[in-house]
Design a protein around this motif. Sequence first.
Motif, PDB file in Angstrom:
ATOM      1  N   GLU A   1      59.560  53.064 -25.544  1.00 31.88           N
ATOM      2  CA  GLU A   1      58.162  52.671 -25.445  1.00 31.88           C
ATOM      3  C   GLU A   1      57.909  51.319 -26.104  1.00 31.88           C
ATOM      4  O   GLU A   1      57.080  50.538 -25.638  1.00 31.88           O
TER       5      GLU A   1
ATOM      6  N   LYS B   1      59.638  71.099 -24.542  1.00 34.27           N
ATOM      7  CA  LYS B   1      58.311  70.496 -24.559  1.00 34.27           C
ATOM      8  C   LYS B   1      58.369  68.977 -24.662  1.00 34.27           C
ATOM      9  O   LYS B   1      57.335  68.307 -24.540  1.00 34.27           O
ATOM     10  N   ALA B   2      59.552  68.430 -24.877  1.00 33.65           N
ATOM     11  CA  ALA B   2      59.691  66.964 -24.940  1.00 33.65           C
ATOM     12  C   ALA B   2      59.221  66.363 -23.622  1.00 33.65           C
ATOM     13  O   ALA B   2      59.545  66.878 -22.546  1.00 33.65           O
ATOM     14  N   PRO B   3      58.444  65.295 -23.663  1.00 34.43           N
ATOM     15  CA  PRO B   3      57.891  64.716 -22.434  1.00 34.43           C
ATOM     16  C   PRO B   3      58.928  64.405 -21.362  1.00 34.43           C
ATOM     17  O   PRO B   3      58.671  64.608 -20.171  1.00 34.43           O
ATOM     18  N   CYS B   4      60.117  63.931 -21.753  1.00 36.86           N
ATOM     19  CA  CYS B   4      61.118  63.563 -20.749  1.00 36.86           C
ATOM     20  C   CYS B   4      61.629  64.771 -19.987  1.00 36.86           C
ATOM     21  O   CYS B   4      62.066  64.645 -18.833  1.00 36.86           O
TER      22      CYS B   4
ATOM     23  N   LYS C   1      59.636  67.684 -19.608  1.00 37.16           N
ATOM     24  CA  LYS C   1      58.478  68.183 -18.878  1.00 37.16           C
ATOM     25  C   LYS C   1      58.224  67.354 -17.620  1.00 37.16           C
ATOM     26  O   LYS C   1      57.729  67.860 -16.618  1.00 37.16           O
ATOM     27  N   ARG C   2      58.595  66.093 -17.669  1.00 37.83           N
ATOM     28  CA  ARG C   2      58.363  65.198 -16.533  1.00 37.83           C
ATOM     29  C   ARG C   2      59.325  65.438 -15.366  1.00 37.83           C
ATOM     30  O   ARG C   2      59.073  64.999 -14.249  1.00 37.83           O
TER      31      ARG C   2
ATOM     32  N   GLU D   1      62.812  56.798 -14.739  1.00 35.96           N
ATOM     33  CA  GLU D   1      62.682  57.864 -15.727  1.00 35.96           C
ATOM     34  C   GLU D   1      63.964  58.695 -15.795  1.00 35.96           C
ATOM     35  O   GLU D   1      64.400  59.101 -16.877  1.00 35.96           O
TER      36      GLU D   1
ATOM     37  N   TYR E   1      57.640  61.734 -10.312  1.00 34.57           N
ATOM     38  CA  TYR E   1      58.820  61.359 -11.100  1.00 34.57           C
ATOM     39  C   TYR E   1      59.558  60.216 -10.423  1.00 34.57           C
ATOM     40  O   TYR E   1      59.726  60.198  -9.203  1.00 34.57           O
TER      41      TYR E   1
END
Length: 218
Positions: free
Chosen positions: A213, A35-38, A40-41, A51, A47
């Motif tokens: 970030e 579920k970590a954004p990196c 999921k992306r 990233e 994409y």
Amino acid sequence: MQTQPSISLPADNNHPNIMVRLKNDTQAAHQHLEKAPCFKRLFAKDYRLNEYAQLLSYFYGYFSGIETLLFDNLPAELHSQLLYRRKTHLLQQDLNVLGINSAGNLPICEALPDLTTFAQKMGALYVLEGSLLGGRVIGRHLSQQLGDDVSSALNFYHCYGADLETQWRGFAVLMTQCFDSQPEAEINAVLASATATFATLGQWVAVCAAKEESGDFL
């Protein structure tokens, strides 16, 4: 991180083998990590190469830290079966292709699981090996999404190439041979280490993302 393919190793309902127990016991931790954004992306249609480079740098920091402990003082008779499973150098190759010099420039994870015993090390290796199981799918998507820009930077995700399932099955057989006849305490040490590896990798990714970030990652 991807779902693990099924394996066909002998087991029964009363005495499941170590790989079945690992999959079941770590399922929640595995799903939480995905579920970590990196992660999921990864399959997003927008994409971007930067990233991907960030994700590899996170992996490099974790793999570099944990592999130093993981592959130290292994049983001599298992060297040939385990040492070639190191992957930090593949991440380094990919980062170099993407213009990122990993030597001394990227933070290395220090908040790692306890890897004192062989059982603990193999529990951690289960997680690291499993992280490559979706490599072909991820690599195919990245190639389609990013084209030639990423074609030379897929050494990590394609580390076993067409032999991926063979390598995973070989690892599963080794785990079964090493642990299926061991006392419950030894097996529990493997399970606990695998869960801790998922957890510390997730924590490391979150720390890296927060630093990225804020502009303080490098």
